[in-house]
Design a protein around this motif. Structure first.
Motif, PDB file in Angstrom:
ATOM      1  N   ASP A   1       3.767  -1.188  -7.522  1.00 58.33           N
ATOM      2  CA  ASP A   1       3.866  -1.495  -8.952  1.00 58.33           C
ATOM      3  C   ASP A   1       5.227  -1.087  -9.517  1.00 58.33           C
ATOM      4  O   ASP A   1       5.508  -1.319 -10.700  1.00 58.33           O
ATOM      5  CB  ASP A   1       2.718  -0.854  -9.760  1.00 58.33           C
ATOM      6  N   HIS A   2       6.086  -0.510  -8.689  1.00 57.19           N
ATOM      7  CA  HIS A   2       7.458  -0.180  -9.096  1.00 57.19           C
ATOM      8  C   HIS A   2       8.506  -1.019  -8.359  1.00 57.19           C
ATOM      9  O   HIS A   2       9.645  -1.087  -8.796  1.00 57.19           O
ATOM     10  CB  HIS A   2       7.723   1.321  -8.898  1.00 57.19           C
TER      11      HIS A   2
ATOM     12  N   HIS B   1       5.952   2.777  -4.476  1.00 63.03           N
ATOM     13  CA  HIS B   1       4.691   2.088  -4.759  1.00 63.03           C
ATOM     14  C   HIS B   1       4.953   0.687  -5.302  1.00 63.03           C
ATOM     15  O   HIS B   1       5.906   0.458  -6.055  1.00 63.03           O
ATOM     16  CB  HIS B   1       3.847   2.899  -5.745  1.00 63.03           C
TER      17      HIS B   1
ATOM     18  N   ASP C   1       6.589   8.106 -11.581  1.00 57.62           N
ATOM     19  CA  ASP C   1       5.214   8.602 -11.634  1.00 57.62           C
ATOM     20  C   ASP C   1       5.154  10.099 -11.345  1.00 57.62           C
ATOM     21  O   ASP C   1       4.113  10.626 -10.968  1.00 57.62           O
ATOM     22  CB  ASP C   1       4.327   7.847 -10.639  1.00 57.62           C
TER      23      ASP C   1
ATOM     24  N   HIS D   1      10.248   5.226  -6.902  1.00 59.24           N
ATOM     25  CA  HIS D   1       9.490   5.473  -5.666  1.00 59.24           C
ATOM     26  C   HIS D   1       8.994   4.152  -5.128  1.00 59.24           C
ATOM     27  O   HIS D   1       9.194   3.111  -5.744  1.00 59.24           O
ATOM     28  CB  HIS D   1       8.360   6.476  -5.897  1.00 59.24           C
TER      29      HIS D   1
ATOM     30  N   HIS E   1       4.673  13.072  -5.770  1.00 56.46           N
ATOM     31  CA  HIS E   1       3.877  11.846  -5.948  1.00 56.46           C
ATOM     32  C   HIS E   1       4.013  10.988  -4.692  1.00 56.46           C
ATOM     33  O   HIS E   1       3.039  10.448  -4.181  1.00 56.46           O
ATOM     34  CB  HIS E   1       4.352  11.114  -7.199  1.00 56.46           C
TER      35      HIS E   1
HETATM   36 ZN   LIG Z   1       3.289   5.554  -8.001  1.00 52.46          ZN
END
Ligand SMILES: [Zn+2]
Length: 210
Positions: free
Chosen positions: A61-62, A59, A149, A57, A132
């Motif tokens: 942090d990914h 975000h 996530d 996804h 998410h």
């Molecule tokens: Zn996430």
């Protein structure tokens, strides 16, 4: 190198996974969220060729290490179109937590809508699991599922961020993930691994299902 290598990266300890083909030196990297130099080192020292960079996804942090990883090693970059808006300009607290974040490039359009891709003779199947984020995607490889996530050991992903939808997330888990065999290993975006059967039996967020 084994079929699967896990590197926890960045301040949020995102699980970055390196998947190796069973019959060639091709590899795919899932969620290079931070510390791209460590990921490059791991791929290079194993003598692997990076074919795909796959994000569960959008975000930060990914996705935060995608740009550098791709610059260094190439590879086609997958992020669901629905998530491209979430992959840029992350909030300040997240940038502080990650360190070394770089805005990801535009995703490669060649994946289309319902991809299954080949890594050598091994297939990676994409499972769309919105909730998410609208574009959340799980990946199935050699009977292992990588859940980002969406599903954690003993928990599920937050759905109170922009674009999140808790009802949709539960439906995605019920209809797309819990249909997998109980023995299927689950590798989430953060924290320890599990199995589908263990989550079905013990995950409190899934207790009301079935
Ligand atoms: Zn996430």
């Amino acid at each position: 190198m084994p079929l699967l290598t896990t590197i926890a990266v960045g301040g949020l300890q995102t699980n970055c996974y390196i998947l190796k083909s069973v019959d060639s030196n091709d590899c795919a990297v899932i969620d290079p969220g931070a510390e791209p130099a460590r990921i490059v080192d791991a791929v290079r020292s194993a003598g692997l060729d990076l074919r795909y960079v796959l994000c569960t996804h959008g975000h930060a942090d990914h996705t935060g290490g995608v740009a550098v990883l791709q610059q260094e090693m190439g590879g086609s970059y997958y992020l669901a179109a629905a998530d491209t808006d979430y992959s840029k300009n992350p909030p300040g607290w997240l940038l502080d937590a990650l360190g070394g974040y770089t805005d990801p490039p535009e995703p490669d359009l060649s994946f289309g809508n319902s991809p299954a891709i080949q890594l050598g003779s091994t297939e990676i199947t994409f499972i769309q699991t919105p909730g998410h984020t609208p574009g959340s995607t799980c990946f199935l490889f050699e009977s292992m599922v990588f859940t980002g996530d969406t599903l954690f050991k003993g928990s599920i992903g937050r759905y109170d961020f922009p674009g999140g939808d808790g009802r949709q997330e539960i439906e995605s888990i019920r209809d797309k993930l819990l249909i997998l065999p109980d023995e299927t290993p689950v590798f989430p975006g953060h924290g320890p691994s599990s199995t589908i059967g263990e989550e079905r039996a013990t995950n409190p967020y899934l207790a009301s299902l079935e």
